[in-house]
Design a protein around this motif. Structure first.
Motif, PDB file in Angstrom:
ATOM      1  N   ARG A 177       0.840  -1.209   0.000  1.00 21.40           N
ATOM      2  CA  ARG A 177       0.000   0.000   0.000  1.00 21.40           C
ATOM      3  C   ARG A 177       0.870   1.252   0.000  1.00 21.40           C
ATOM      4  NH1 ARG A 177      -4.773   1.635   4.328  1.00 21.40           N
ATOM      5  NH2 ARG A 177      -5.472   3.505   3.190  1.00 21.40           N
ATOM      6  N   PHE A 178       1.842   1.296   0.916  1.00 21.56           N
ATOM      7  CA  PHE A 178       2.800   2.392   0.980  1.00 21.56           C
ATOM      8  C   PHE A 178       4.162   1.804   1.313  1.00 21.56           C
ATOM      9  CE2 PHE A 178       0.183   6.082   0.607  1.00 21.56           C
ATOM     10  CZ  PHE A 178      -1.055   5.718   1.131  1.00 21.56           C
ATOM     11  N   ILE A 182      16.890   8.144 -10.125  1.00 16.15           N
ATOM     12  CA  ILE A 182      16.481   8.586 -11.466  1.00 16.15           C
ATOM     13  C   ILE A 182      15.318   7.738 -11.968  1.00 16.15           C
ATOM     14  CG2 ILE A 182      17.250   8.799 -13.859  1.00 16.15           C
ATOM     15  CD1 ILE A 182      20.034   9.433 -12.803  1.00 16.15           C
ATOM     16  N   ALA A 183      15.360   6.441 -11.679  1.00 18.69           N
ATOM     17  CA  ALA A 183      14.262   5.566 -12.099  1.00 18.69           C
ATOM     18  C   ALA A 183      12.951   5.989 -11.440  1.00 18.69           C
ATOM     19  CB  ALA A 183      14.592   4.118 -11.751  1.00 18.69           C
ATOM     20  N   MET A 184      13.014   6.366 -10.140  1.00 24.98           N
ATOM     21  CA  MET A 184      11.800   6.830  -9.455  1.00 24.98           C
ATOM     22  C   MET A 184      11.284   8.130 -10.056  1.00 24.98           C
ATOM     23  SD  MET A 184      12.782   6.007  -5.495  1.00 24.98           S
ATOM     24  CE  MET A 184      11.358   6.914  -4.964  1.00 24.98           C
ATOM     25  N   ARG A 211       3.784   9.147 -14.283  1.00 26.80           N
ATOM     26  CA  ARG A 211       2.604   8.965 -13.421  1.00 26.80           C
ATOM     27  C   ARG A 211       2.301   7.487 -13.145  1.00 26.80           C
ATOM     28  NH1 ARG A 211      -1.665  13.740 -15.267  1.00 26.80           N
ATOM     29  NH2 ARG A 211      -0.176  15.466 -15.041  1.00 26.80           N
ATOM     30  N   LEU A 212       3.384   6.736 -12.941  1.00 20.04           N
ATOM     31  CA  LEU A 212       3.215   5.334 -12.580  1.00 20.04           C
ATOM     32  C   LEU A 212       3.321   5.134 -11.074  1.00 20.04           C
ATOM     33  CD1 LEU A 212       5.241   3.633 -15.448  1.00 20.04           C
ATOM     34  CD2 LEU A 212       2.762   3.889 -15.251  1.00 20.04           C
ATOM     35  N   LEU A 213       3.831   6.115 -10.364  1.00 22.76           N
ATOM     36  CA  LEU A 213       3.862   6.042  -8.909  1.00 22.76           C
ATOM     37  C   LEU A 213       3.591   7.434  -8.347  1.00 22.76           C
ATOM     38  CD1 LEU A 213       6.776   7.369  -7.912  1.00 22.76           C
ATOM     39  CD2 LEU A 213       7.662   5.173  -8.619  1.00 22.76           C
ATOM     40  N   ARG A 218       3.932   5.009  -3.453  1.00 21.45           N
ATOM     41  CA  ARG A 218       2.987   3.948  -3.768  1.00 21.45           C
ATOM     42  C   ARG A 218       2.710   3.967  -5.270  1.00 21.45           C
ATOM     43  NH1 ARG A 218      -2.969   6.086  -1.769  1.00 21.45           N
ATOM     44  NH2 ARG A 218      -3.057   7.968  -3.071  1.00 21.45           N
ATOM     45  N   LEU A 219       2.180   2.858  -5.754  1.00 22.32           N
ATOM     46  CA  LEU A 219       1.792   2.804  -7.170  1.00 22.32           C
ATOM     47  C   LEU A 219       0.631   3.756  -7.403  1.00 22.32           C
ATOM     48  CD1 LEU A 219       1.990  -1.044  -7.856  1.00 22.32           C
ATOM     49  CD2 LEU A 219       3.621   0.696  -8.548  1.00 22.32           C
TER      50      LEU A 219
END
Length: 265
Positions: free
Chosen positions: A212-213, A234-236, A243-245, A259-260
């Motif tokens: 969840r988190f 950088i990946a994050m 807008r994937l996470l 979170r996703l």
């Protein structure tokens, strides 16, 4: 009770009927004076006199209009001399126009016909009438508070908690804290490692699956050194840009969680 003379009381004084007016009652001469017409200025009065008698505004009979205008000015001079000043100025203009009409016209230098002395007055009257009609049309439109009221409806809605946005400064401070802790795990093993941002994007997504988190700092492996943490960061950022996470926190200065991104069905 006083004895009735004609059976009809002319008034009541302190609740008692009054059948005869007092002989010493003084009523000022202008106490019962009634003004039937109210004008907003000299042009308004002049336009009223012209329209009331169906005069052609392009061919005003100056004698009749000036005489009627002066009669009204004499009435208002008795009560309000300051108000009559503007009307007297227009009266002087009417008398001047009538005087110029009595004189023989003088031709201009180029031989053209002289301008009608009434032309400027007619132009002002037509412009005033247009503005007055436009104001009347605007006043006829429905107005809020006069013709209608705005309806107000209270709708009860369930309030969903909204997490505060994570600012760039807070994200930078969290990243600096991770780098500071990473320096505590240093070694002298030299190796060359090919790091792929796309690969670590997949690693981060797999790490968040089913969670969840996840706390921001738990996504970094501090034992693998700074290069791996830089590529992970950088990946994050790439995942957040796509807008994937989502990055969020419960309140200001609280730990940052990842979170996703939630995508409604």
């Amino acid at each position: 009770m006083p004895q009735a003379i004609d059976g009809i009381a002319v008034a009541r004084l302190y609740g008692e009927p009054l059948f005869r007016l007092p002989t010493d009652l003084y009523i000022p001469p202008d106490a019962l004076e009634v003004f039937l017409e109210a004008f907003q200025g000299p042009l308004d009065l002049l336009l009223y006199l012209i329209r009331k008698q169906n005069f052609n505004i392009l061919d005003i009979p100056m004698a009749d209009v000036t005489r009627q205008y002066l009669q009204y000015v004499d009435q208002i001079r008795k009560h309000n001399l300051e108000l009559a000043a503007d009307y007297l100025l227009m009266a002087a203009m009417l008398i001047e126009i009538k005087s110029r009409m009595l004189l023989p016209p003088k031709k201009t230098d180029d031989g053209a016909e002289p301008e009608d002395p009434r032309a400027e007055l007619v132009r002002r009257l037509l412009e005033y009438e247009q503005m007055k009609l436009a104001a009347a049309r605007l006043d006829a439109l429905p107005q809020l508070g006069r013709d209608f009221l705005r309806a107000q409806v209270t709708v009860e809605q369930s309030l969903t908690p909204r997490f505060p946005d994570v600012s760039v400064d807070e994200l930078r401070e969290a990243w600096a804290d991770i780098l500071k802790r990473a320096k505590l795990h240093q070694h002298h093993k030299i190796s060359r490692e090919q790091l792929s941002v796309r690969e670590y994007m997949t690693v981060v997504l797999k790490r968040l699956q089913g969670e969840r988190f996840v706390e921001f700092q738990d996504l970094f492996d501090v034992t693998r050194g700074a290069p791996v943490m830089v590529v992970t960061f950088i990946a994050m950022l790439e995942l957040a840009r796509e807008r994937l996470l989502e990055l969020t926190q419960a309140e200001a200065f609280a730990p940052i969680y990842v979170r996703l991104a939630y995508t409604p069905a």
